[in-house]
Design an enzyme around this catalytic site. Sequence first.
Site, PDB file in Angstrom:
ATOM      1  N   ASP A 135       0.864  -1.187   0.000  1.00 41.99           N
ATOM      2  CA  ASP A 135       0.000   0.000   0.000  1.00 41.99           C
ATOM      3  C   ASP A 135       0.903   1.240   0.000  1.00 41.99           C
ATOM      4  O   ASP A 135       1.810   1.347   0.834  1.00 41.99           O
ATOM      5  CB  ASP A 135      -0.863  -0.020   1.273  1.00 41.99           C
ATOM      6  N   ASP A 237      -2.995   4.659  -2.642  1.00 39.83           N
ATOM      7  CA  ASP A 237      -4.074   5.141  -1.791  1.00 39.83           C
ATOM      8  C   ASP A 237      -4.521   6.550  -2.184  1.00 39.83           C
ATOM      9  O   ASP A 237      -3.686   7.448  -2.337  1.00 39.83           O
ATOM     10  CB  ASP A 237      -3.549   5.169  -0.345  1.00 39.83           C
ATOM     11  N   GLU A 291      -6.587   3.448  -6.042  1.00 35.97           N
ATOM     12  CA  GLU A 291      -7.874   3.496  -5.364  1.00 35.97           C
ATOM     13  C   GLU A 291      -8.681   4.629  -5.991  1.00 35.97           C
ATOM     14  O   GLU A 291      -8.259   5.777  -5.993  1.00 35.97           O
ATOM     15  CB  GLU A 291      -7.666   3.777  -3.879  1.00 35.97           C
ATOM     16  N   HIS A 358     -11.159  -2.751   4.046  1.00 35.63           N
ATOM     17  CA  HIS A 358     -11.017  -2.128   5.373  1.00 35.63           C
ATOM     18  C   HIS A 358     -11.816  -0.839   5.534  1.00 35.63           C
ATOM     19  O   HIS A 358     -11.822  -0.259   6.615  1.00 35.63           O
ATOM     20  CB  HIS A 358      -9.533  -1.860   5.627  1.00 35.63           C
ATOM     21  N   ASP A 359     -12.405  -0.351   4.458  1.00 37.86           N
ATOM     22  CA  ASP A 359     -13.228   0.863   4.544  1.00 37.86           C
ATOM     23  C   ASP A 359     -14.714   0.533   4.510  1.00 37.86           C
ATOM     24  O   ASP A 359     -15.553   1.441   4.384  1.00 37.86           O
ATOM     25  CB  ASP A 359     -12.919   1.809   3.366  1.00 37.86           C
TER      26      ASP A 359
HETATM   27  C1  GLC Z   1      -8.075   5.528   1.624  1.00 38.11           C
HETATM   28  C2  GLC Z   1      -7.935   4.324   2.541  1.00 38.11           C
HETATM   29  C3  GLC Z   1      -8.557   4.671   3.867  1.00 38.11           C
HETATM   30  C4  GLC Z   1      -7.802   5.844   4.462  1.00 38.11           C
HETATM   31  C5  GLC Z   1      -7.798   7.031   3.502  1.00 38.11           C
HETATM   32  C6  GLC Z   1      -6.781   8.060   3.920  1.00 38.11           C
HETATM   33  O1  GLC Z   1      -9.397   5.806   1.325  1.00 38.11           O
HETATM   34  O2  GLC Z   1      -8.529   3.182   1.947  1.00 38.11           O
HETATM   35  O3  GLC Z   1      -8.546   3.591   4.764  1.00 38.11           O
HETATM   36  O4  GLC Z   1      -8.412   6.220   5.662  1.00 38.11           O
HETATM   37  O5  GLC Z   1      -7.432   6.651   2.188  1.00 38.11           O
HETATM   38  O6  GLC Z   1      -5.474   7.591   3.725  1.00 38.11           O
END
Ligand code: GLC
Length: 588
Positions: A135, A237, A291, A358-359
Amino acid sequence: MMIFKSRILCFLFFLGITNTLWYCTPEKKAVVKSETINDTTWWKEGTIYQIYPRSFRDSDGDGIGDLKGIIERLDYIKSLGVDVIWLNPIYTSPNDDNGYDISDYRNIMKEFGTMEDFDALLKGMHDRGIKFVMDVVVNHSSDEHEWFKQSRSSRDNPYRDYYHWWPAEKGKPTPRWSFFDDKGDAWKYDSITDSYYLHYFSQKQPDLNWENPKVRQEVYDIMKFWADKGVDGFRLDAFQYVSKDITFPEFPEGYEKNINKYYGMGPHLHKYLKEMYTEVLSKYDVFAVAEGAGTTFDDAHSLVDKEHNELQMVYHFEGTNVGSSLEGYELSEFKEVFTEWDSAFSKKGWISVYLANHDQPRMVSKYGSANPEYRAVSSKLLNTFILSMRGTPYVYYGDELGMTNIGFDSISQYKDIAAINGYKKAEAEGEDMDKFLKTLKFLSRDNGRTPMQWESSENAGFTSGTPWLPVNENHESINVAAQDKDPNSVLNYFRSMVKLRKENPVLIYGDYKLLQPEHPDVYAYTRTLDDKKVVVVLNFTDHDSSIQLVEAKNAVHTPLINNYENVTIKDDEIIVKPYQAVIFALQE
Ligand code: GLC
């Protein structure tokens, strides 16, 4: 080109091997040469297993999962048949957002272990033929990163331009909305230099200034550091936000309801991605998945189509946006979203397929049924779906067992900054807090972050200490040890489904066609590759149903996989039980 529907929940959304392809069918083990696929590669064919390291396995009793814990369980992961592991961030971090706030990009978080542990973990994966995705969190760093400490120290510090600053003498900055701020304000005043800095996420996650070439070079050097260690892929990310119009123009009222349109696909994003491709990605056998993918299919294609030399795989939010409300979801919408994405990428580009991460809350609680009567069978159905669509499947740890939401009742139980600050904001704005808590109970990120359920013993064999987030009480029945022994478990079904996909390239590369779009209960589709064709039939409801399909007449009556013992076919009618999932091979 259609514009994606935007259903944004503010607090949650941020909330060729060669030119030929060989495959064998399980019945005949026949090897067939594909005439239609000429762009095959490992990251399209593999199943990706996502691990939230904090919650997987704690080897030292501090209540927090760690790298040695993952090493202990590599044989288990191998037994799943998955090919790639993606770990959420493992770098040094003060953990304001559980590792998504990085203070040192070349070191491992103390709670997770050491660089020696990382090297051993990577070797352990590679020895087992498993690849690794890292990541990369570089839209922002931690405010405890040395760059930020320098940057905030004075206006003429050499690191000043590593971040976005707005001098107070210019008045208040143009409003920018923040995902995690308890006031929703992305500008934080800093008295040291009498200036505001920008943070799209929490106050402890200042946004890096990608318009500064030095920042970009730092990022490429970090990526090369990890690629030289042997990582096989990168998950970028929040990447669509990195390039910003640093004149900070006003946005129209309500822009935050369609945030990706205003924050995503900034003016120089493509230039930076091409630069990253040239500097890093092209030099290694790695892939990168970003993402988010803009707001149109054109945006998504512009990021990943091969000829652009940018990224390799789309990871979109549209699928998991379905059902992100207390009202649940309509199967018609679910079918529509996944079908539109497939058809937009049927000729070019590559997508991922997932229902949780995880979100998100647990997939069975959101799209299946957590009711004990249907939990196992609906988990099997959802795993059948993920693993029978075109696109790289991403499976979130615990979903191979059918783990469910924990469902906290009180705000004091939450650990996630998105939940805690979202609550404060909603309270200050006079929202209906009962409804807010109900929504959080169903959709919060902490639902998906509870410890892995290994055994029925106290703390589920996750830790000998006190877990950082409570273990779900249902670990007494839902756990690896129990399911491993049970041939009908969700776990063993998952293993069979992964194997089926691996042995049948029609499930990887085959064309997808939706059947009977209007059917209210059943999601049915075919996958076709050369002379191979299968039909997938999924009853997404808790009642019996049936579907008439001409394909039924050609179906080989012993299914390739079935989450019930039997299935009834009468002429062209397939009769299915609650949450039944079945895949048939079709005879020519
Ligand atoms: C992305 C991640 C999330 C995180 C955010 C800030 O959306 O998936 O878990 O809180 O970025 O880094």
